[in-house]
Write an enzyme that holds these catalytic residues in place. Structure first.
Site, mmCIF file in Angstrom:
data_model
loop_
_atom_site.group_PDB
_atom_site.id
_atom_site.type_symbol
_atom_site.label_atom_id
_atom_site.label_comp_id
_atom_site.label_asym_id
_atom_site.label_seq_id
_atom_site.Cartn_x
_atom_site.Cartn_y
_atom_site.Cartn_z
ATOM 1 N N ASP A 49 0.830 -1.214 0.000
ATOM 2 C CA ASP A 49 0.000 0.000 0.000
ATOM 3 C C ASP A 49 0.867 1.268 0.000
ATOM 4 O O ASP A 49 2.105 1.205 0.006
ATOM 5 C CB ASP A 49 -0.922 -0.066 1.230
ATOM 6 C CG ASP A 49 -2.324 0.469 0.954
ATOM 7 O OD1 ASP A 49 -2.467 1.304 0.058
ATOM 8 O OD2 ASP A 49 -3.256 0.051 1.665
ATOM 9 N N ASP A 94 -10.055 3.395 -3.637
ATOM 10 C CA ASP A 94 -10.854 2.199 -3.305
ATOM 11 C C ASP A 94 -12.262 2.211 -3.924
ATOM 12 O O ASP A 94 -12.960 3.225 -3.884
ATOM 13 C CB ASP A 94 -11.019 2.073 -1.790
ATOM 14 C CG ASP A 94 -9.697 1.827 -1.079
ATOM 15 O OD1 ASP A 94 -8.645 1.806 -1.746
ATOM 16 O OD2 ASP A 94 -9.722 1.654 0.151
HETATM 17 C C1 GLA Z 1 -6.088 1.195 1.453
HETATM 18 C C2 GLA Z 1 -6.188 0.188 0.310
HETATM 19 C C3 GLA Z 1 -7.307 -0.800 0.631
HETATM 20 C C4 GLA Z 1 -7.008 -1.501 1.959
HETATM 21 C C5 GLA Z 1 -6.827 -0.481 3.063
HETATM 22 C C6 GLA Z 1 -6.319 -1.122 4.347
HETATM 23 O O1 GLA Z 1 -7.224 2.006 1.506
HETATM 24 O O2 GLA Z 1 -6.436 0.830 -0.898
HETATM 25 O O3 GLA Z 1 -7.460 -1.748 -0.400
HETATM 26 O O4 GLA Z 1 -5.854 -2.286 1.820
HETATM 27 O O5 GLA Z 1 -5.900 0.531 2.701
HETATM 28 O O6 GLA Z 1 -6.115 -0.212 5.377
#
Ligand code: GLA
Length: 386
Positions: A141, A197
């Site tokens: 991430d 997301d």
């Molecule tokens: C980010 C990523 C998600 C998930 C969260 C976890 O938002 O894009 O897919 O992994 O972090 O905290």
């Protein structure tokens, strides 16, 4: 013809041997967020086998954020001992004993998105640790990085650390499309998120990223996908409750046409028959998993009616007929839009109805429900490419 089909693939790709077709699996985040434990992950692995998902191709079982709590005095990453009392090596062994693969999550910054320890400065040590646990997949991430931290070099460092671990570990880049990773990540990762997301909604309008907004953002990225390196429009929300089954069928259809990684994100132990039927439709999955690895292109957009086309390795075309409007509508796949001559006689198969709907010349029209996607495969008697 093969040369034409493969011509769009970039000349370079991460040479770690994995993800020759889009990765398939399950990830804890979309449904369970930080509520992860070895019990949950073992249960997910068992369900992948018992529901027929393994048989349909799902293999990676991925723990997302929140499995880690601290670093020990030697800098080793420490898993949450209350939630993972048997340790991650034992959990990986269990997943492997089911014939599945083990995935884990970290972050290129100092902390993860839930403020657990990140891997910055510990890349080689973490990669060594993951390999010792039997990890096969790392989602990496982009939270808590310094303003000056460079995305490309940060991901290259972890790529090199994983290579040094000598275990083939699929590398999933999650920097949300911020620095257009499709332009630089072909030889850095096996997949890269193209957006922020996804939400468990069909249409987020101007404010949110529902399925429709995410799909619109994939348009134009098709030349960057191919064996070993995929655009990732984010994990699946199928079965999480925010959409109708028709909308979930569309969501799944579009991800398959886009040659997207198919990472289920629902509660596998308690899913409905409809959800299971969507996630295990082998004919639609075969579109996603086609060895040529071509990503669908939007070839027609008339009001809310769209046609998406994915060239398949056998010369056939997988076609998505998407109805974004609020009422049922007829959508036509024109052979000319598919790169086929008008004279071509082609057998047409409906991949959700599981039936061949005749031989057609020039075009095929079908009624598509509101928010639905009909997926057909157009199989020319003799492939005539324009
Ligand atoms: C980010 C990523 C998600 C998930 C969260 C976890 O938002 O894009 O897919 O992994 O972090 O905290």
């Amino acid at each position: 013809m093969a040369a034409l089909l493969f011509a769009a693939a970039p000349l370079y790709a991460l040479d770690n041997g994995v993800a020759r077709t889009p990765p398939m699996g399950w990830n804890s985040w979309n449904k369970f967020a930080c509520d992860v434990s070895e019990k949950l992950v073992r249960g997910a692995a068992e369900s992948i086998v018992s529901t027929g998902m393994k048989d349909a191709g799902y293999e990676y079982v991925v723990i997302d954020d929140c499995w880690q709590v601290s670093r020990d005095p030697q800098g080793n990453i420490v898993p949450d001992a209350k939630r993972f009392p048997s340790g991650l090596k034992a959990l990986g062994d269990y997943i492997h004993s089911k014939g599945l693969k083990f995935g884990i999550y970290s972050d290129a910054g100092n902390g993860t998105c839930q403020n657990r320890p990140g891997s910055r400065g510990y890349e080689y040590q973490d990669a060594r640790q993951y390999a010792a646990w039997g990890v096969d997949y790392l989602k990496y991430d982009w939270c808590n990085h310094y303003d000056t931290q460079d995305a490309r070099s940060s991901y290259e460092t972890m790529r090199d650390a994983l290579a040094k671990s000598r275990r083939p570990i699929l590398f999933s880049i999650c920097e949300w499309g911020s620095t257009k990773p499709w332009l630089w990540a072909g030889n850095v990762g096996n997949m890269w998120r193209t957006t922020l997301d996804v939400k468990d909604i069909w249409d987020g309008k101007d404010k949110d990223r529902g399925v429709l907004q995410i799909v619109d953002m994939q348009d134009g990225l098709e030349s960057y996908a191919g064996p070993g390196h995929w655009n990732d429009p984010d994990m699946l929300e199928v079965g999480n409750g925010g959409m109708t089954d028709t909308e979930y069928r569309s969501h799944f259809s579009l991800w398959c046409l886009l040659a997207a990684p198919l990472i289920a994100g629902n509660d596998l132990e308690h899913m409905s028959d409809a959800t299971k039927a969507i996630l295990t439709n082998k004919e639609v999955i075969a579109v996603d998993q086609d060895p040529a690895g071509m990503q669908a292109k939007r070839v027609r957009k008339t009001g809310g009616l769209e046609v998406w086309v994915k060239k398949m390795s056998d010369g056939s075309r997988a076609v998505g007929l998407l109805n974004r409007t609020e009422s049922e509508a007829e959508i036509t796949a024109q052979w000319a839009d598919l790169g086929l001559s008008e004279q071509t006689q082609a057998a047409v198969r409906d991949l959700w109805a599981h039936e061949t709907v005749g031989t057609h010349q020039g075009s095929y029209s079908v009624k598509v429900p509101s928010h639905g996607t009909v997926v057909i495969q157009v199989m020319p008697a003799v492939a005539l490419i324009r």
